[in-house]
Design a protein around this motif. Structure first.
Motif, PDB file in Angstrom:
ATOM      1  N   ASN A  32       2.758  -6.429  10.268  1.00  0.00           N
ATOM      2  CA  ASN A  32       3.029  -5.322  11.168  1.00  0.00           C
ATOM      3  C   ASN A  32       2.404  -4.065  10.579  1.00  0.00           C
ATOM      4  O   ASN A  32       1.765  -4.130   9.521  1.00  0.00           O
ATOM      5  N   GLN A  34       3.390   0.158  10.017  1.00  0.00           N
ATOM      6  CA  GLN A  34       4.457   1.126  10.143  1.00  0.00           C
ATOM      7  C   GLN A  34       3.914   2.524   9.852  1.00  0.00           C
ATOM      8  O   GLN A  34       3.137   2.720   8.917  1.00  0.00           O
ATOM      9  N   PHE A  36       5.043   6.391   8.843  1.00  0.00           N
ATOM     10  CA  PHE A  36       6.131   7.123   8.209  1.00  0.00           C
ATOM     11  C   PHE A  36       5.813   8.613   8.206  1.00  0.00           C
ATOM     12  O   PHE A  36       4.657   9.021   8.251  1.00  0.00           O
ATOM     13  N   LEU A  44      10.625   8.747   2.543  1.00  0.00           N
ATOM     14  CA  LEU A  44       9.870   8.438   3.749  1.00  0.00           C
ATOM     15  C   LEU A  44      10.813   8.097   4.893  1.00  0.00           C
ATOM     16  O   LEU A  44      11.771   7.349   4.711  1.00  0.00           O
ATOM     17  N   LEU A  49       7.139   1.320  14.251  1.00  0.00           N
ATOM     18  CA  LEU A  49       6.702   0.060  13.683  1.00  0.00           C
ATOM     19  C   LEU A  49       6.082  -0.760  14.803  1.00  0.00           C
ATOM     20  O   LEU A  49       6.671  -0.907  15.879  1.00  0.00           O
ATOM     21  N   GLN A  51       4.555  -4.452  15.670  1.00  0.00           N
ATOM     22  CA  GLN A  51       4.344  -5.836  15.249  1.00  0.00           C
ATOM     23  C   GLN A  51       2.897  -6.219  15.507  1.00  0.00           C
ATOM     24  O   GLN A  51       2.228  -5.644  16.369  1.00  0.00           O
TER      25      GLN A  51
ATOM     26  N   TYR B  33      11.857  -2.846  -3.267  1.00  0.00           N
ATOM     27  CA  TYR B  33      10.609  -2.390  -3.878  1.00  0.00           C
ATOM     28  C   TYR B  33      10.819  -1.073  -4.615  1.00  0.00           C
ATOM     29  O   TYR B  33      11.663  -0.267  -4.220  1.00  0.00           O
ATOM     30  N   TYR B  48       8.575  -5.415  -7.311  1.00  0.00           N
ATOM     31  CA  TYR B  48       9.262  -5.794  -6.099  1.00  0.00           C
ATOM     32  C   TYR B  48      10.058  -7.068  -6.334  1.00  0.00           C
ATOM     33  O   TYR B  48       9.770  -7.852  -7.241  1.00  0.00           O
ATOM     34  N   GLN B  50      11.907 -10.208  -3.967  1.00  0.00           N
ATOM     35  CA  GLN B  50      12.086 -10.787  -2.634  1.00  0.00           C
ATOM     36  C   GLN B  50      13.407 -11.521  -2.500  1.00  0.00           C
ATOM     37  O   GLN B  50      13.800 -11.901  -1.387  1.00  0.00           O
ATOM     38  N   PHE B  94      13.113  -4.232   2.708  1.00  0.00           N
ATOM     39  CA  PHE B  94      12.497  -4.775   3.919  1.00  0.00           C
ATOM     40  C   PHE B  94      13.454  -5.763   4.553  1.00  0.00           C
ATOM     41  O   PHE B  94      13.996  -6.648   3.887  1.00  0.00           O
ATOM     42  N   TYR B  97      16.333  -4.167  10.945  1.00  0.00           N
ATOM     43  CA  TYR B  97      16.990  -2.879  11.138  1.00  0.00           C
ATOM     44  C   TYR B  97      16.998  -2.568  12.615  1.00  0.00           C
ATOM     45  O   TYR B  97      16.226  -3.127  13.387  1.00  0.00           O
ATOM     46  N   ASN B 105      14.485  -5.050  14.829  1.00  0.00           N
ATOM     47  CA  ASN B 105      13.118  -5.239  14.401  1.00  0.00           C
ATOM     48  C   ASN B 105      13.116  -5.453  12.888  1.00  0.00           C
ATOM     49  O   ASN B 105      14.152  -5.311  12.238  1.00  0.00           O
ATOM     50  N   TYR B 106      11.990  -5.797  12.330  1.00  0.00           N
ATOM     51  CA  TYR B 106      11.875  -5.971  10.893  1.00  0.00           C
ATOM     52  C   TYR B 106      10.936  -4.910  10.351  1.00  0.00           C
ATOM     53  O   TYR B 106       9.815  -4.765  10.826  1.00  0.00           O
ATOM     54  N   GLY B 107      11.398  -4.177   9.358  1.00  0.00           N
ATOM     55  CA  GLY B 107      10.556  -3.131   8.798  1.00  0.00           C
ATOM     56  C   GLY B 107      11.121  -2.634   7.486  1.00  0.00           C
ATOM     57  O   GLY B 107      12.057  -3.190   6.933  1.00  0.00           O
ATOM     58  N   TYR B 108      10.514  -1.550   7.022  1.00  0.00           N
ATOM     59  CA  TYR B 108      10.855  -0.993   5.726  1.00  0.00           C
ATOM     60  C   TYR B 108      11.731   0.250   5.881  1.00  0.00           C
ATOM     61  O   TYR B 108      11.525   1.054   6.769  1.00  0.00           O
ATOM     62  N   PHE B 110      13.277   3.420   3.370  1.00  0.00           N
ATOM     63  CA  PHE B 110      13.108   4.070   2.078  1.00  0.00           C
ATOM     64  C   PHE B 110      14.316   4.913   1.722  1.00  0.00           C
ATOM     65  O   PHE B 110      15.006   5.453   2.594  1.00  0.00           O
TER      66      PHE B 110
END
Lengths: 112, 119
Positions: A32, A34, A36, A44, A49, A51, B33, B48, B50, B94, B97, B105-108, B110
């Motif tokens: 994906n 993203q 920020f 951040l 986002l 996909q 991370y 990082y 997992q 990750f 969220y 959805n899947y994301g980061y 911080f």
């Protein structure tokens, strides 16, 4: 190794202008992408986002597009405001590794 | 609200001293991370993880160490072997969220960062 480039490095515009920030990446096998926002001295904040199967995402005055085949994404900001002043970063994880690679960012200043 | 908490916000280290930066998340994310940010530069990956009890070196791991004994916690230790530790450190996770409060959805995500200064 994935490389992410953001152009321009800095941008200054008067309030009310529409603007486009660019992000390019070398490896199109992305999970994906993203976008920020980072304010000075802060963490951040995720804006959008996309996909890998999507072409664009919208949130309020922000619209992000993704073209995997050409390795490009754009962030469009409509009717810019002084509160939009910040550094904008795009980031992509390569494939399934889920390790973010960041661009160096575009520092945006919106002048009142 | 779910999120990532980094502490302290500011940290001062004396020469030759080890210091530990805290990162805690309540998002139930598996992957976490650590990034380092220097003025005018992009973010660089330090370590990082997992999954619990497993972690991998990133691009600039020398002089740093981590542990992942709990899913929620991923502390970073800056050792005396790190010759230029003054920087802004960001922790991320990750996973799933809520996007715009309703769409999964899947994301980061911080944290707000820790600014480390050598004195």
């Amino acid at each position: 190794k994935q490389e992410v480039t953001q152009i321009p490095a800095a941008l200054s515009v008067p309030e009310g202008e529409n603007l486009v920030l660019n992000c390019s990446f070398t490896d199109s096998a992305i999970y994906n992408l993203q976008w920020f926002r980072q304010d000075p001295g802060k963490g951040l904040t995720s804006l959008l986002l996309i996909q890998s199967s999507q072409r664009e995402q919208t949130s309020g005055r922000l619209n992000a597009s993704l073209d995997k085949s050409s390795g490009r994404s754009t962030l469009y900001i409509a009717a810019s405001q002084p509160g939009d002043s910040a550094t904008y970063l795009c980031a992509v994880p390569p494939g399934s590794a889920r390790q973010l690679t960041f661009g160096s960012g575009t520092q945006l200043t919106v002048l009142p | 609200d779910g999120g990532i908490t980094q502490s302290p916000k500011y940290l001062f280290r004396k020469e030759g001293q080890n210091v530990t930066l805290s990162c805690e998340q309540n998002l139930n994310h598996d992957a976490m991370y650590w990034y380092r940010q220097d003025p005018g530069q992009g973010l660089r990956l330090i370590y990082y993880s997992q999954i619990v009890n497993d972690f991998q070196k990133g691009d600039i791991a020398e002089g740093y160490s981590v542990s992942r004994e709990k899913k929620e916690s991923f502390p970073l230790t800056v050792t005396s072997a790190q010759k230029n530790p003054t920087a802004f450190y960001l922790c991320a996770s990750f996973g799933e969220y809520m996007y715009r409060d309703s769409v999964s959805n899947y994301g980061y995500t911080f944290g707000s960062g820790t600014r480390l200064t050598v004195v």
